[in-house]
Design an enzyme around this catalytic site. Structure first.
Site, PDB file in Angstrom:
ATOM      1  CB  THR A  26       9.243 -10.584 -11.588  1.00  0.00           C
ATOM      2  OG1 THR A  26      10.297 -10.506 -12.552  1.00  0.00           O
ATOM      3  CG2 THR A  26       8.461 -11.872 -11.790  1.00  0.00           C
ATOM      4  CB  CYS A  84       8.294   2.934  22.018  1.00  0.00           C
ATOM      5  SG  CYS A  84       6.728   2.799  22.903  1.00  0.00           S
ATOM      6  CG  ASN A 128      -4.019   4.160  10.143  1.00  0.00           C
ATOM      7  OD1 ASN A 128      -4.203   5.287   9.702  1.00  0.00           O
ATOM      8  ND2 ASN A 128      -2.952   3.847  10.859  1.00  0.00           N
ATOM      9  N   GLY A 141       0.807  -1.209   0.000  1.00  0.00           N
ATOM     10  CA  GLY A 141       0.000   0.000   0.000  1.00  0.00           C
ATOM     11  C   GLY A 141       0.842   1.262   0.000  1.00  0.00           C
ATOM     12  CG  HIS A 165      -1.009  -6.535   4.939  1.00  0.00           C
ATOM     13  ND1 HIS A 165      -0.929  -6.274   6.290  1.00  0.00           N
ATOM     14  CD2 HIS A 165      -0.611  -5.408   4.320  1.00  0.00           C
ATOM     15  CE1 HIS A 165      -0.488  -5.049   6.484  1.00  0.00           C
ATOM     16  NE2 HIS A 165      -0.283  -4.499   5.303  1.00  0.00           N
TER      17      HIS A 165
END
Length: 390
Positions: free
Chosen positions: A234, A321, A148, A69, A198
Site C-alpha cells: 500500500t 564507529c 553523498n 532510495g 527526504h
C-alpha cells in the site's frame, strides 16, 4: 541548532507538510479501493507522480514509488539482472552509497562477478576504464550521479552513452543530485534512476525509481497490484504527496542552488584560509553546490564532531564507529586519501534553511576547536596509506 548535515536528511518544508496533512485528516483511504471516498487519494497519487516526473523530465508512467532510495537502488539492480540471467557481471564504482556496495557484496556471495571501478584522487571517474571493463556478460552498470560525501558529480550522460553503445543497462543513483542539479532523463538516456524524498525537504520513508519506457521490468516486492504491478504494498500517500510538492518547489526555485553555492564557498574559503593544515577532499568545480568535505590534519574527526555537537552545530563524517574502532570513509579511501587524513575529515552540507548566521557561528568556534584538538595526543590509526580500491 545550526544544522549543516543536509546530505544526511533535510527538514520537511512547511509547504510540504501543509500538502500532506489533508491525507492524514480527511483523505486517508486506500488508493487501491474502488469506492468514491478514495477518489481524492487517487488524485493525490496521480498528481504527485506527475510532479516527480516533471522534476526529471520523465513521463508519469515511468515513475514507480518505493519505500526509500535504498529500495529504489536494489530494485533497479534486481530488475536488470532478471532481463538476462546468463549475464552475471555488474559494474559499479568504489565510492557508491552502501546501498550499492553491500548489494554488490551480497551478489558476489551468490556467484555474480562485481567490478568496483576506482576513482581519481579528486573523486572523478575514468570513462575509458568503464568502456574497457564492460564485457559480453555485463548485465548492468550503476554509478551515482553525485557523491553523498564529497559532492563530486560524475559525467552521467557520457557514462550512459558508453553503456548504450555496448548494449548494457545503466542505472544512476541520483538521490543526492535531485533538486540540486538539473536532471533530464530524456537527454541523458539512463535506463533506471533512483530518488529519495527526504533529501529534498519531504518526509522519510518514500522513494521513487524511474524506469525508462520499454525497458523490461521485474518487481522487487511481490504481492498486490499497486504501482501497476511494479511494486507491491500500500502506497504511503501522504508521504508521496509531500514528495511531489517538494519536487514542484525544486522546479519553481532553481535559484536557491546558486545561493547555496555562494554560502558554501564563503564557508569553505574561510575555513581553508583561516585554519592552517586544512584541505578540500574532492574536486572543486564538478560537485554539488551545497557540499564541502574538508580534512583537518592532526585532528580526530569524531572528537571534532562531538565538540561541534555540544555547541549545537550538526555536521558529519564518513567514518563508521563500531565496537570501539574507527574506520575511515570508504569514499575517501577509494580516492587514495591517507587513513589519518580521512579520519580527520568532516562533511558540511548546507540546505534550504541554512543561513549566513549558521556559517558565522561555525567560523566563530571552529578555529578554537581545531586548535584544542591539535594539542591532544594524535589519533593512532591503521597503516598510513589507504588502498585505492574498495
Amino acid at each position: 541548532m545550526h544544522y549543516l548535515d543536509n546530505n544526511a536528511t533535510t527538514q520537511v518544508a512547511p509547504e510540504v507538510l501543509e500538502a500532506m496533512l489533508p491525507f492524514y485528516r480527511e483523505h486517508w483511504g486506500n488508493a487501491s479501493s474502488a469506492h468514491a471516498f478514495c477518489r481524492p487519494v487517487k488524485e493525490g497519487l496521480h498528481n504527485a507522480r506527475n510532479q516527480i516526473a516533471g522534476l526529471i523530465n520523465a513521463q508519469p508512467e515511468e515513475i514507480v514509488f518505493t519505500g526509500c532510495g535504498t529500495e529504489s537502488n536494489n530494485t533497479a539492480i534486481h530488475s536488470a539482472l532478471q532481463r538476462d540471467p546468463s549475464r552475471k557481471h555488474i559494474i559499479t564504482t568504489s565510492v557508491e552509497h552502501s546501498a550499492n556496495i553491500k548489494q554488490g557484496q551480497f551478489l558476489q556471495r551468490l556467484g555474480y562477478d562485481v567490478t568496483y571501478l576506482p576513482v581519481e584522487e579528486d573523486g572523478s571517474i575514468d570513462m575509458c576504464m568503464l568502456s574497457e571493463t564492460i564485457r559480453p556478460d555485463t548485465a548492468l552498470v550503476s554509478a551515482m550521479w553525485a557523491n553523498n560525501e564529497t559532492g563530486v558529480i560524475f559525467p552521467i550522460e557520457e557514462l550512459a552513452a558508453i553503456c548504450r553503445s555496448k548494449g548494457v543497462s545503466f542505472h544512476t543513483d541520483a538521490i543526492q543530485a535531485a533538486g540540486k542539479v538539473p536532471i533530464d532523463v530524456q537527454s541523458v538516456g539512463v535506463d533506471y534512476l533512483s530518488l529519495s524524498a527526504h533529501k529534498i525537504y519531504a518526509p522519510k520513508g518514500v522513494g521513487a525509481l524511474y524506469v525508462k519506457k520499454g525497458i523490461p521490468f521485474t518487481p522487487y516486492l511481490l504481492g498486490g497490484s499497486q504501482e501497476s504491478g511494479r511494486r507491491a504494498g500500500t502506497e504511503n500517500i501522504a508521504g508521496i504527496v509531500g514528495f511531489g510538492r517538494a519536487a514542484l518547489m525544486a522546479l519553481e526555485d532553481r535559484s536557491r542552488n546558486e545561493n547555496l553555492r555562494e554560502l558554501r564557498d564563503q564557508m569553505e574559503n574561510s575555513i581553508l584560509s583561516q585554519i592552517p593544515q586544512t584541505s578540500r577532499n574532492g574536486c572543486k568545480s564538478q560537485r554539488l553546490p551545497n557540499t564541502s568535505n574538508i580534512a583537518f590534519d592532526r585532528v580526530e574527526g569524531e572528537a571534532m564532531l562531538l565538540k561541534l555537537d555540544r555547541l549545537g552545530i550538526s555536521a558529519s563524517s564518513g567514518s563508521a564507529c563500531t565496537t570501539g574502532s574507527v574506520r575511515p570513509s570508504h569514499v575517501l579511501t577509494a580516492m587514495g586519501v591517507p587513513n589519518r587524513r580521512a579520519l580527520a575529515s568532516i562533511r558540511f552540507s548546507l540546505g534550504l534553511y541554512s543561513s549566513e548566521k549558521d556559517i558565522q557561528y561555525l567560523l566563530k568556534h571552529l578555529p578554537r576547536i581545531v586548535a584544542e584538538l591539535r594539542g591532544q595526543t594524535p589519533l593512532q590509526t591503521a597503516p598510513e596509506k589507504a588502498g585505492r580500491n574498495h
